[in-house]
Design a protein around this motif. Structure first.
Motif, PDB file in Angstrom:
ATOM      1  N   ASP A   1       0.897  -1.254  -0.098  1.00 32.38           N
ATOM      2  CA  ASP A   1       0.097  -0.293   0.077  1.00 32.38           C
ATOM      3  C   ASP A   1       0.948   1.241   0.007  1.00 32.38           C
ATOM      4  O   ASP A   1       2.191   1.117   0.218  1.00 32.38           O
ATOM      5  CB  ASP A   1      -0.756   0.111   1.477  1.00 32.38           C
TER       6      ASP A   1
ATOM      7  N   LYS B   1       0.507   4.724   1.909  1.00 34.13           N
ATOM      8  CA  LYS B   1      -0.316   5.355   2.955  1.00 34.13           C
ATOM      9  C   LYS B   1      -0.292   6.857   2.973  1.00 34.13           C
ATOM     10  O   LYS B   1      -1.261   7.534   3.483  1.00 34.13           O
ATOM     11  CB  LYS B   1       0.246   4.733   4.483  1.00 34.13           C
TER      12      LYS B   1
ATOM     13  N   GLY C   1      -8.079  -5.811   2.913  1.00 34.74           N
ATOM     14  CA  GLY C   1      -7.506  -4.390   2.633  1.00 34.74           C
ATOM     15  C   GLY C   1      -8.087  -3.545   1.657  1.00 34.74           C
ATOM     16  O   GLY C   1      -8.509  -4.216   0.679  1.00 34.74           O
TER      17      GLY C   1
HETATM   18  N1  GLY Z   1      -4.825  -0.426   3.108  1.00 44.01           N
HETATM   19  C1  GLY Z   1      -4.885  -0.384   4.664  1.00 44.01           C
HETATM   20  C2  GLY Z   1      -6.128  -1.075   5.023  1.00 44.01           C
HETATM   21  O1  GLY Z   1      -6.769  -1.545   4.493  1.00 44.01           O
HETATM   22  O2  GLY Z   1      -6.352  -0.887   6.279  1.00 44.01           O
END
Ligand code: GLY
Ligand code: AMP
Length: 425
Positions: A213, A215, A291
């Motif tokens: 990811d 962030k 996620g």
């Molecule tokens: N991409 C971070 C989450 O889903 O917590």
């Protein structure tokens, strides 16, 4: 089979899209869904709140829905699975007791420490003075976390003593809602993050492709933390050797720890890990769900029908399934956000160019969008769209995503220019 998907983000659009690729899935109903799920074929939205368990149950039982797939953590932490199961429905997502692994950082930390899962050194406090003096004794940088669910905003990486103290005060002052009773003060880890999502039926654990990811809001991983501005998979930092260690030292120990607490955990177990420059890893957090935006790069690469895996988890027969099959190549997604996000932003802006963006190898997943009364797709949140590119390699996948996103227009559109910089360099 008819499936109800709970949630309204890019993750839920991706879940609905993937489920509908199977001939076994007649229809998907999203609660409440977004502009993407409203316009997807064989998919429809049901305008109920994600905590209206009774409403969902009634609808599901009256309309022949046999499976409920829960996207977000909030309904899981409120016990949606327990409730819908008690009504005779099949639900993918852990029971309330299991969702604590995400809903309480203090609870998760205790589980990790007892189960011997590598994690950052931390201490839990119930009042500010002790927390502040602990911060002084540890020095900066240091990480301050609100205990409960705070939509990804409850973590402050403090680089000055003052920042740490302000964060502690803000948490105890209730600025993170119900997440204000405990503060977790944690060692600041450095390295590269990776998200390892696994499917589990409480007995067997099958990891999905690792994803990374992005962030922070700004290019070069600068600025405020967000829900995630882009992602790619499979993340090469999680080598097969590392994945094997994560399986035994993180995932298996977590499921054993849950079991020893009497919890039959079925659903997604998502470990957010920090990989240090020397290759050692520690768990930053566990999540009890898919996620977002990781799902938008993992599912396009999944070859095995998603509903088969989900049903195997719910019915506790994941161990009988053949290994999960993946498409070769890579996927990358870039998030188009409303200008101002993660702070204040406007909504209701008309979005154009989605059709043009969706060339072969590009899929647009909606997040904060809706259909307005004129049947136009308009912005309805901070993270608006996820443009996912698929390719033979990262270069291609990332190029596809950026070619797609260039067609998308709405007032104030913002996206990072450097998604995937780690795999391109
Ligand atoms: N991409 C971070 C989450 O889903 O917590
Ligand atoms: P969490 O909600 O615990 O995943 O935290 C959100 C983000 O904060 C993580 O993805 C990291 O970027 C950052 N973070 C959390 N804990 C730490 C830590 N101990 N050290 C450094 N960064 C952290």
């Amino acid at each position: 089979m008819k499936v109800l998907v709970v949630g309204n983000g890019g993750r839920e659009h991706a879940l609905a899209w993937k489920l509908l690729q199977s001939a076994q899935i007649e229809q998907v109903v999203c609660v409440p869904g977004n502009g993407g799920t409203a316009t997807l074929e064989r998919c429809q939205n049901l305008p109920l709140a994600v905590d209206d368990f009774e409403g969902m149950s009634r609808y599901a039982l009256e309309n022949g829905i046999s499976l409920v797939v829960v996207g977000p953590e909030v309904p899981l932490a409120m016990g949606i699975t327990d409730y819908l199961q008690s009504q005779g429905l099949m639900v993918f997502g852990p029971v309330k007791a299991g969702a604590q692994i995400e809903a309480s950082k203090a609870w998760a930390k205790a589980l990790m420490q007892e189960a011997g899962i590598p994690t950052a050194k931390a201490a839990v406090f119930t009042e500010a003075t002790a927390a502040k003096s602990y911060v002084k004794s540890q020095g900066i940088p240091i990480v301050i976390k609100a205990d409960g669910l705070a939509a990804g905003k409850g973590v402050i990486v403090a680089t000055t003593q003052e920042q740490a103290e302000t964060a502690i005060e803000a948490i105890f002052a209730g600025q993170f809602g119900s997440a204000g009773n405990f503060v977790v003060v944690e060692e600041c880890l450095i390295g590269e993050e990776v998200s390892v999502l696994a499917l589990t039926d409480g007995l067997t654990i099958r990891p999905l492709l690792p994803a990374q990811d992005h962030k922070r809001i700004g290019d070069g991983d600068t600025g405020e933390n967000t829900g995630g501005m882009g992602a790619y998979a499979p993340a090469p930092i999680a080598t097969p050797q590392l994945m094997a260690r994560i399986q035994t030292e993180v995932l298996e120990r977590a499921i054993a720890g849950l079991k020893s607490r009497g919890i039959d955990y079925r659903g997604v177990l998502y470990a957010g890990l920090m990989i240090a420059p020397d290759g050692e890893f520690k768990v930053l957090e566990f999540n009890c769900r898919f996620g977002d935006p990781e799902t938008q790069v993992i599912l396009p690469l999944l070859e095995t029908p998603l509903e088969e895996l989900i049903l195997a988890c719910v019915q506790q027969r994941l161990g009988e399934m053949p290994p999960i099959a993946w498409k070769p190549g890579a996927a990358a997604t870039v998030v188009a956000a409303s200008g101002g996000y993660p702070g204040k932003y406007d909504t209701g802006k008309v979005i154009t160019g989605i059709k043009e963006a969706e060339a072969p190898g590009v899929t647009v997943f909606h997040a904060g969008t809706k259909l307005n009364q004129q049947q136009e797709i308009v912005t309805d949140g901070g993270r608006v769209l996820n443009v996912t590119g698929i390719g033979e390699n990262f270069q291609q996948a990332i190029a596809q995503a950026y070619t797609g996103i260039k067609s998308i227009q709405f007032q104030g559109v913002y996206y990072r220019q450097d998604i995937g910089h780690r795999v391109l360099n």
